[in-house]
Motif scaffolding. Structure first.
Motif, PDB file in Angstrom:
ATOM      1  N   VAL A 207      20.000  32.974  66.745  1.00 16.53           N
ATOM      2  CA  VAL A 207      21.413  32.751  67.059  1.00 16.53           C
ATOM      3  C   VAL A 207      22.263  33.974  66.724  1.00 16.53           C
ATOM      4  O   VAL A 207      23.159  34.346  67.487  1.00 16.53           O
ATOM      5  N   ARG A 208      22.009  34.595  65.592  1.00 20.09           N
ATOM      6  CA  ARG A 208      22.798  35.762  65.194  1.00 20.09           C
ATOM      7  C   ARG A 208      22.731  36.860  66.257  1.00 20.09           C
ATOM      8  O   ARG A 208      23.734  37.496  66.573  1.00 20.09           O
ATOM      9  N   ARG A 211      24.591  35.657  69.487  1.00 22.97           N
ATOM     10  CA  ARG A 211      26.045  35.697  69.308  1.00 22.97           C
ATOM     11  C   ARG A 211      26.578  37.115  69.531  1.00 22.97           C
ATOM     12  O   ARG A 211      27.615  37.308  70.176  1.00 22.97           O
ATOM     13  N   LEU A 228      18.419  29.596  74.204  1.00 21.85           N
ATOM     14  CA  LEU A 228      18.649  29.220  72.815  1.00 21.85           C
ATOM     15  C   LEU A 228      17.379  28.691  72.154  1.00 21.85           C
ATOM     16  O   LEU A 228      16.624  27.917  72.751  1.00 21.85           O
ATOM     17  N   GLU A 230      15.860  26.405  69.168  1.00 22.03           N
ATOM     18  CA  GLU A 230      16.289  25.301  68.317  1.00 22.03           C
ATOM     19  C   GLU A 230      15.108  24.392  68.027  1.00 22.03           C
ATOM     20  O   GLU A 230      14.191  24.257  68.842  1.00 22.03           O
ATOM     21  N   CYS A 244      23.991  21.834  71.199  1.00 29.22           N
ATOM     22  CA  CYS A 244      24.872  22.952  70.914  1.00 29.22           C
ATOM     23  C   CYS A 244      26.240  22.635  71.486  1.00 29.22           C
ATOM     24  O   CYS A 244      26.373  21.785  72.372  1.00 29.22           O
ATOM     25  N   SER A 269      26.184  32.430  79.248  1.00 29.95           N
ATOM     26  CA  SER A 269      26.779  32.643  77.915  1.00 29.95           C
ATOM     27  C   SER A 269      28.167  32.034  77.778  1.00 29.95           C
ATOM     28  O   SER A 269      28.568  31.633  76.680  1.00 29.95           O
ATOM     29  N   ILE A 274      28.276  29.598  70.364  1.00 32.39           N
ATOM     30  CA  ILE A 274      27.227  29.833  69.355  1.00 32.39           C
ATOM     31  C   ILE A 274      27.764  30.692  68.223  1.00 32.39           C
ATOM     32  O   ILE A 274      28.807  31.309  68.337  1.00 32.39           O
TER      33      ILE A 274
END
Length: 274
Positions: A207-208, A211, A228, A230, A244, A269, A274
């Motif tokens: 995620v980092r 983002r 993504l 998860e 999300c 996106s 996120i």
């Protein structure tokens, strides 16, 4: 190449392990014989069931390579701990049976090929265990664009894997956080170092990282698709365990959320927060 097609109701199917090898520390590459490959597309995943009655829930694993006519799928996965589902998968040998369900989720949509051929440059980014699903995407783009238009950027925390698999499908850039190879740091550091730019960005990873890529795409006004990662339970959108936040209201829950396993894992996106 095929267009996006999926079964309305995925069911558990018997498959066979063709081969398996360890390609890095805790990273395994498995080739599977299954007719699921005929309908699969880059960005989708399969649920893999352990041959152990105590492990009821399957493990979602992204598709690394797809060979439609040969009925072969390749998955590359990380073993997380001893006696987990992934550790049990790593013990499987050629010829052994395995149960899977798929293909699942919405992958990278490459159906509008005429529009994609107008793209000047594409940037395909993978991070960590988000690297494997980008290999099939890179292969597919080689049927759409010239090789010099395809930029491949892979980021790792430490040990590098699949690098030799990517090198024939575009200009390859590597970033490692431990500085063992390529740019020292993250994929964003590599983008800065090599002044990379693109009309289209496709990315999968933590995620980092996603983002940061989303912010970069917004700043540079380029279209960006994110896959993504998860933890999932059912894998088919029934349990709402992998959600999300989204811009639009979900008709199933009446909330601003999307199910990553069913509505994704690939999203534009601008669709998700996120």
């Amino acid at each position: 190449m095929i267009e996006s097609t999926k079964e309305a109701r995925p069911v558990k199917k018997a498959a066979r392990v063709v081969s398996q090898e360890k390609i890095a520390e805790d990273i395994y590459s498995m080739w599977i014989k299954t007719d699921v490959a005929r309908r699969a597309m880059p960005g989708q995943f399969i649920s893999v069931f352990a041959n152990d009655g105590s492990k009821l829930l399957p493990r979602p694993i992204s598709l690394c390579e797809i060979f439609h006519e040969a009925d072969i799928l390749r998955i590359v996965y990380r073993v997380t701990a001893a006696n987990t589902g992934t550790e049990l998968f790593s013990r499987l040998k050629a010829g052994e049976a395995i149960e899977i369900m798929g293909p699942l989720g919405n992958g990278f949509d490459l159906s509008e090929k005429n529009k994609l051929r107008q793209v000047r440059k594409v940037l395909i980014i993978g991070g960590g265990i988000g690297v494997p699903p980008m290999l099939q995407l890179a292969k597919e783009f080689n049927h759409i664009l010239d090789k010099h238009q395809i930029q491949l950027l892979m980021g790792y925390r430490d040990e590098v894997f699949l690098m030799s698999d990517f090198k024939d499908f575009g200009s390859l850039y590597i970033a490692t956080e431990n500085g063992s190879l390529g740019t020292v740091g993250t994929v964003m550091d590599a983008i800065d170092e090599f002044d990379l730019s693109a009309d289209m960005i496709y990315a999968c990873g933590p995620v980092r990282m996603l983002r940061a890529i989303k912010g970069y795409a917004k700043k540079n006004r380029c279209t960006c698709y994110l896959s993504l990662e998860e933890k999932m339970a059912c894998g088919v959108g029934a349990c709402l365990a992998c959600i999300c936040r989204s811009k639009e209201i979900d008709p199933h829950s009446n909330l601003r959320q999307k199910r990553i396993c069913k509505d994704g894992p690939v999203f534009l996106s601008t669709e998700v927060e996120i």
